[in-house]
Design an enzyme around this catalytic site. Structure first.
Site, PDB file in Angstrom:
ATOM      1  N   ASN A 103      -5.356  -6.899   1.922  1.00 39.88           N
ATOM      2  CA  ASN A 103      -5.960  -6.531   3.209  1.00 39.88           C
ATOM      3  C   ASN A 103      -7.138  -7.468   3.489  1.00 39.88           C
ATOM      4  OD1 ASN A 103      -5.083  -4.325   1.362  1.00 39.88           O
ATOM      5  ND2 ASN A 103      -4.872  -3.263   3.292  1.00 39.88           N
ATOM      6  N   GLU A 149       0.854  -1.190   0.000  1.00 35.32           N
ATOM      7  CA  GLU A 149       0.000   0.000   0.000  1.00 35.32           C
ATOM      8  C   GLU A 149       0.885   1.232   0.000  1.00 35.32           C
ATOM      9  OE1 GLU A 149      -1.918  -0.014   3.741  1.00 35.32           O
ATOM     10  OE2 GLU A 149      -2.956  -1.908   3.366  1.00 35.32           O
ATOM     11  N   HIS A 198      -2.840  -7.184  10.757  1.00 34.33           N
ATOM     12  CA  HIS A 198      -3.676  -8.184  10.085  1.00 34.33           C
ATOM     13  C   HIS A 198      -3.532  -9.575  10.698  1.00 34.33           C
ATOM     14  CE1 HIS A 198      -3.353  -5.630   6.105  1.00 34.33           C
ATOM     15  NE2 HIS A 198      -4.086  -5.036   7.031  1.00 34.33           N
TER      16      HIS A 198
HETATM   17  P1  FAD Z   1     -12.307  -7.746  14.900  1.00 31.69           P
HETATM   18  O1  FAD Z   1     -12.755  -6.740  13.893  1.00 31.69           O
HETATM   19  O2  FAD Z   1     -10.972  -7.624  15.494  1.00 31.69           O
HETATM   20  O3  FAD Z   1     -13.429  -7.816  16.025  1.00 31.69           O
HETATM   21  C1  FAD Z   1     -13.297  -8.565  17.198  1.00 31.69           C
HETATM   22  C2  FAD Z   1     -14.028  -7.842  18.333  1.00 31.69           C
HETATM   23  O4  FAD Z   1     -14.141  -8.715  19.456  1.00 31.69           O
HETATM   24  C3  FAD Z   1     -13.293  -6.601  18.831  1.00 31.69           C
HETATM   25  O5  FAD Z   1     -14.182  -5.509  18.858  1.00 31.69           O
HETATM   26  C4  FAD Z   1     -12.844  -6.984  20.251  1.00 31.69           C
HETATM   27  O6  FAD Z   1     -12.802  -5.895  21.146  1.00 31.69           O
HETATM   28  C5  FAD Z   1     -13.884  -8.006  20.655  1.00 31.69           C
HETATM   29  N1  FAD Z   1     -13.419  -8.981  21.660  1.00 31.69           N
HETATM   30  C6  FAD Z   1     -12.231  -9.617  21.692  1.00 31.69           C
HETATM   31  N2  FAD Z   1     -12.179 -10.483  22.721  1.00 31.69           N
HETATM   32  C7  FAD Z   1     -13.373 -10.385  23.363  1.00 31.69           C
HETATM   33  C8  FAD Z   1     -13.930 -11.033  24.516  1.00 31.69           C
HETATM   34  N3  FAD Z   1     -13.247 -11.970  25.187  1.00 31.69           N
HETATM   35  N4  FAD Z   1     -15.183 -10.673  24.918  1.00 31.69           N
HETATM   36  C9  FAD Z   1     -15.880  -9.717  24.236  1.00 31.69           C
HETATM   37  N5  FAD Z   1     -15.398  -9.090  23.129  1.00 31.69           N
HETATM   38  C10 FAD Z   1     -14.169  -9.422  22.700  1.00 31.69           C
HETATM   39  N6  FAD Z   1      -8.036  -4.596   7.089  1.00 31.69           N
HETATM   40  C11 FAD Z   1      -8.407  -4.317   5.820  1.00 31.69           C
HETATM   41  O7  FAD Z   1      -8.972  -5.174   5.129  1.00 31.69           O
HETATM   42  N7  FAD Z   1      -8.174  -3.065   5.290  1.00 31.69           N
HETATM   43  C12 FAD Z   1      -7.539  -2.080   5.995  1.00 31.69           C
HETATM   44  O8  FAD Z   1      -7.379  -0.945   5.499  1.00 31.69           O
HETATM   45  C13 FAD Z   1      -7.118  -2.379   7.325  1.00 31.69           C
HETATM   46  N8  FAD Z   1      -6.447  -1.447   8.059  1.00 31.69           N
HETATM   47  C14 FAD Z   1      -6.154  -1.724   9.373  1.00 31.69           C
HETATM   48  C15 FAD Z   1      -5.567  -0.732  10.160  1.00 31.69           C
HETATM   49  C16 FAD Z   1      -5.340  -0.960  11.519  1.00 31.69           C
HETATM   50  C17 FAD Z   1      -4.694   0.108  12.359  1.00 31.69           C
HETATM   51  C18 FAD Z   1      -5.727  -2.200  12.101  1.00 31.69           C
HETATM   52  C19 FAD Z   1      -5.506  -2.471  13.561  1.00 31.69           C
HETATM   53  C20 FAD Z   1      -6.298  -3.191  11.315  1.00 31.69           C
HETATM   54  C21 FAD Z   1      -6.520  -2.969   9.956  1.00 31.69           C
HETATM   55  N9  FAD Z   1      -7.121  -3.939   9.157  1.00 31.69           N
HETATM   56  C22 FAD Z   1      -7.428  -3.657   7.852  1.00 31.69           C
HETATM   57  C23 FAD Z   1      -7.452  -5.280   9.678  1.00 31.69           C
HETATM   58  C24 FAD Z   1      -8.953  -5.481   9.956  1.00 31.69           C
HETATM   59  O9  FAD Z   1      -9.461  -4.418  10.722  1.00 31.69           O
HETATM   60  C25 FAD Z   1      -9.144  -6.837  10.680  1.00 31.69           C
HETATM   61  O10 FAD Z   1      -8.670  -7.853   9.826  1.00 31.69           O
HETATM   62  C26 FAD Z   1     -10.601  -7.112  11.020  1.00 31.69           C
HETATM   63  O11 FAD Z   1     -11.134  -6.112  11.854  1.00 31.69           O
HETATM   64  C27 FAD Z   1     -10.756  -8.469  11.696  1.00 31.69           C
HETATM   65  O12 FAD Z   1     -12.139  -8.778  11.781  1.00 31.69           O
HETATM   66  P2  FAD Z   1     -12.665  -9.848  12.815  1.00 31.69           P
HETATM   67  O13 FAD Z   1     -14.139  -9.974  12.614  1.00 31.69           O
HETATM   68  O14 FAD Z   1     -11.842 -11.076  12.717  1.00 31.69           O
HETATM   69  O15 FAD Z   1     -12.365  -9.259  14.277  1.00 31.69           O
END
Ligand code: FAD
Length: 499
Positions: free
Chosen positions: A478, A355, A440
């Protein structure tokens, strides 16, 4: 409340959890979601009058339960820039393991609150390596389009892109990529592109154009709270408890599962502990959150029948960051949009997709900055440490050398063509590569290994995984569009056959 009974409990409100909640609710099922972070829509503004601070001014709102900031770029012009903050339920978690810091969003909406919104569908020819047990034809015909539509993915207007001073850094990135013979491409995003143009025109409050992103956007970004979760709560069948952390799940004598929840305050103290009974439980706590829970529950005897694949297959999507020092005649701009909109594709020849990223410092830095995703084969495992009670991750810092080698296939060549060098002042003294972190995290409960081919946890009827932990370590781009599309595929099957 304590003793409540719910048909379905979803742990976590990120991409996987939000997809599950919406589709289950549309199928007529009541869903309760628990989220350990805050509901930021209800949080009082800070001293700047806004809910979320700028990337250049992190404060107590920025980090999850830390007493000192841990900015991804720790240094500027060689000087350390981190500072002390009060411990608070901030929006970005920099979770430290022995060999890597894993950045994650905290709050209702999960990673969508802090991410760059880059919404990339992998090239179809790469899909077989990403999720080998999944029918690619079905994904590209049905579930990727469904995910892209529901997330609100769009692209920058190419004419405005050529004009605006906020993407000068991206145009310089393009020039340098093309002069070295690399493919350069626009990258879609869930940021509202019309809103960004209006920001540039001065007709609306600025967000992407005012240094907001990793500590939250006050406007403009279509987070899950504006898309999947808004639709889910509008059904009237989905409720969400924020500042509630799930700590245990075990089969109940009376059927279903007893889930232990700790309600916390914004300083992280446990206020109450509750037990609820759920007919079915969806683990959607993210790759790290879900893996940590499952590994601990297996090892401590709450869910002993989980198989030995639980905790395995974790990767960092090959993330590595780097800056290049440009000549004085190649300024990248004193104003920069925080939302990246382009990338350099050398995946096939060199194993790297980079990127073109902003460095929104508010002054001309003469730096080009990049976040590369690389085709690494390294995979780590989570394990329960009975001495500390914590879950450890076996990732080794030295493994990032593979990512550096692949990223260099792009940037060594650009430096040679341009007669430029790497920046050494962004990650420490004389440190070129940002190789200490990932944005990621992926894997830990891999599809068709720890679960069946639709995310049903092996060993327990009614337990599901539906987040990034299903994906074995790398998505070639991503990850959130793939996490969302896979969740759409799996929940459709689960609703049709299990409910
Ligand atoms: P998450 O979105 O991580 O959601 C999990 C949730 O569960 C969180 O809110 C957490 O607080 C909650 N949780 C965890 N443990 C517990 C528990 N024990 N009890 C209750 N709640 C809990 N990806 C892209 O595709 N494009 C991008 O531009 C991009 N930029 C990024 C920039 C940054 C700074 C970061 C940190 C990540 C980025 N990502 C990007 C990655 C993307 O955000 C993640 O891959 C994605 O959010 C993961 O989705 P998920 O559903 O697996 O979990």
């Amino acid at each position: 409340g304590n003793g409540a009974q719910v048909p379905v409990l979803v742990i976590g409100t990120g991409y996987g959890g939000s997809v599950a909640a919406l589709r289950l609710a549309q199928a007529g099922i009541d869903v309760h979601m628990v989220e350990m972070g805050q509901d930021w829509a209800t949080v009082a503004p800070g001293p700047d009058g806004k809910i979320h601070p700028k990337v250049s001014a992190p404060d107590y709102r920025s980090f999850w339960m830390r007493t000192r900031t841990k900015q991804p770029l720790s240094n500027f012009l060689g000087f350390p820039i981190d500072k002390d903050v009060p411990k608070y339920a901030g929006i970005l978690d920099a979770e430290d393991f022995a060999g890597i810091s894993v950045y994650q969003g905290r709050g209702v909406g999960g990673g969508s609150l802090v991410n760059g919104g880059m919404a990339v569908t992998p090239k179809r020819e790469n899909f077989g390596a990403i999720l080998p047990s999944v029918d690619a034809a079905e994904m590209y015909a049905t579930y990727y389009p469904r995910a892209n539509a529901a997330l609100g993915v769009g692209s920058v207007d190419p004419d405005w892109f050529e004009r605006t001073s906020y993407y000068q850094y991206s145009r310089v990135g393009r020039k340098h990529a093309q002069r070295s013979g690399f493919a350069w491409t626009f990258v879609p995003d869930v940021y509202d592109w019309d809103y960004m143009v209006a920001e540039d025109n001065g007709s609306v409050p600025k967000s992407a154009l005012a240094q907001e992103v990793i500590y939250g956007n006050n406007y403009g970004k279509k987070t899950l709270q504006k898309t999947y979760l808004a639709q889910a709560t509008a059904t009237g069948k989905v409720s969400i408890s924020s500042l509630h952390r799930a700590t245990s799940v075990r089969p109940a004598a009376t059927g279903g599962y007893d889930v232990v929840l700790e309600q916390i305050n914004t300083a992280g103290d446990v206020v109450t502990t509750k037990t609820v009974n759920a007919g079915k439980v969806f683990f959607a706590a993210g790759s790290v959150g879900t893996s940590k829970l499952l590994v601990k529950l297996k090892a401590t005897g709450a869910l002993p029948a989980l198989n030995s694949q639980v905790g395995q297959g974790w990767g960092d999507n090959g993330n590595v960051m780097v800056g290049r020092a440009n000549h004085m005649w190649d300024p990248t701009g004193d104003v920069q949009s925080t939302i990246p909109c382009s990338g350099i594709d050398n995946w096939d020849a060199g194993g790297a997709f980079a990127e073109v990223a902003p460095l929104p410092a508010g002054l001309e830095t003469f730096a080009s900055f990049y976040l590369a995703i690389t085709k690494t084969q390294r995979r780590a495992a989570f394990s329960y440490n009975s001495t500390t009670g914590a879950v450890d991750l076996s990732w080794q810092t030295a493994w990032k050398q593979d990512s550096i080698t692949m990223a260099k296939t792009i940037f060594d060549k650009i430096n040679k063509t341009e007669g430029t060098i790497y920046r050494t002042d962004l990650f420490g003294t004389n440190k070129i590569w940002g190789d200490h972190l990932t944005y990621h995290p992926l894997g830990g409960a891999v599809l068709n290994q720890a679960t069946d081919n639709y995310g049903r946890l092996r060993g327990y009827d009614g337990l599901y995984v539906i987040d990034g932990s299903l994906i074995p370590g790398n998505t070639s781009v991503n990850p959130f569009v793939t996490i969302t599309a896979l969740a759409e595929r799996n929940i459709e099957r689960i609703i049709a056959t299990d409910l």
